[in-house]
Design an enzyme around this catalytic site. Sequence first.
Site, PDB file in Angstrom:
ATOM      1  N   GLU A  76      -1.461   0.353   9.243  1.00 45.27           N
ATOM      2  CA  GLU A  76      -0.980   1.734   9.339  1.00 45.27           C
ATOM      3  C   GLU A  76       0.427   1.672   9.920  1.00 45.27           C
ATOM      4  OE1 GLU A  76      -2.482   4.317   8.202  1.00 45.27           O
ATOM      5  OE2 GLU A  76      -4.468   3.494   7.787  1.00 45.27           O
ATOM      6  N   CYS A 100       3.612   9.173  13.808  1.00 46.74           N
ATOM      7  CA  CYS A 100       3.923   8.431  12.577  1.00 46.74           C
ATOM      8  C   CYS A 100       3.999   9.333  11.360  1.00 46.74           C
ATOM      9  CB  CYS A 100       2.893   7.326  12.357  1.00 46.74           C
ATOM     10  SG  CYS A 100       1.196   7.911  12.146  1.00 46.74           S
TER      11      CYS A 100
END
Length: 467
Positions: free
Chosen positions: A220, A254
């Site tokens: 990720e 993010c």
Amino acid sequence: MDAVETKPAMVESIPSVVERLRASFATGQTRPIEFRMQQLSALARVLKDCEPQICEAIRSDLGRSEIETRIVETHLLKREIEFAQKHLAKWMKPERVPVPWLLWPSSARIHREPYGVALIIAPWNYPLQLALVPLVGALAAGNCAVIKPSELAPATSAFLAATLPRYLDPECVKIVEGGPSEATALLAERWDYIFYTGNPNVGRMVMEAAAKHLTPVTLELGGKSPCIVDRSANLRVAARRIMWGKLMNAGQVCIAPDYVLVDETVEAELLTHMAAAIKEFYGEDPRKSPDLARIVNQRHFQRLMRLIDGGGDIIAGGESSLDERYIAPTILTNTPANAPIMHEEIFGPILPVLSVKNTDEAIAFINQREKPLALYLFAEDAKVKRQVINSTSSGAVTVNYPSVQAAMPGLPFGGVGLSGMGAYHGRASFEAFSHRKSVFTKGTWPDPNLAYPPLSKLKERIIRKLM
């Protein structure tokens, strides 16, 4: 059960930690659904019993308000646990698949089995849920796991190390605190699965370490998530939602909108609404607002200030304090496409706004760059929505509301290309930590000679007809 040390683990002890987990997994104790459910319930009790301590630890690390932490950390994690518990029996049930009639009578099923011992490396920006949501998947799938919290969120790391062994089976879940030396030592071990959340540079190192043993990974990695504002958008709503998504956790997210591509015919109006949204959310002096988090450390603060320099014209914000690790919500315009701020993930409360002639130009701009973790579109025109969804590639597309896709257990969360590989949340977490094993079973009667040698001309003609 032995207690897990709350001090940073010595590098030399890491091989024995992994060995103990392998021994625990080999006993088969993590495989029954009863054990998995018990561990998930224990994890839920951590949230119930310790939420004030969690909020205080994260406030210490990031200066984040209690209510924001409850929304984006503990509540999200609670929902993931409940979703897994509700569906786990169904997920674990062998999945029947059709069998070609020539192989009747027989059966074919897919069995989900745990990989074994997993390594979860968590980042600092959401130090609780980005460590424990992957753990939900690992436990639900029947694995043992090591969690490596980020040393940049030391209070949360210490909380996890001190607390989890009191609730979870410490022979099946270990916490390894520390910095780069501990992370390097962990990656030198052989794992059955590695789950990493962080930046692409370290992601490459993780993948290189995994390649030595051909270990599967989920990465990720984030990236620059663009936000398109079409001329058909509701500009006031778009501005408020963009700034909300951008300024959560002071932009250290993010999936935060990284830059805005706005139709030139509505740019001025959008900018006016965006500046107004900042005042609405945080007042005339955002520094005094209890709802605006701080930058994690001075190194990241200085990096962000360098991005502002040369990043365009400041039309809102720009104030800062190194001692407080405070950067005001900042909007930039006239940002050069080749400026450093357009090539590096910002990860802070700074938002460049670039004008484009139309949606076609916005799509071309995005497609010339690395594939993002998320793409946000604000539009009312259904044709524009279809065009953007079908003409771009990203981990997710969210229309008219940024960041909320991460709160939905039914949607896989993950990137593509430089923004990552693999996905998790909800069933996707269970699948990420499970090996899909094919199982075919056929009885011993009948057992015709047709397929066995010698293959005569007659057998060949019959086989051809059957095929």
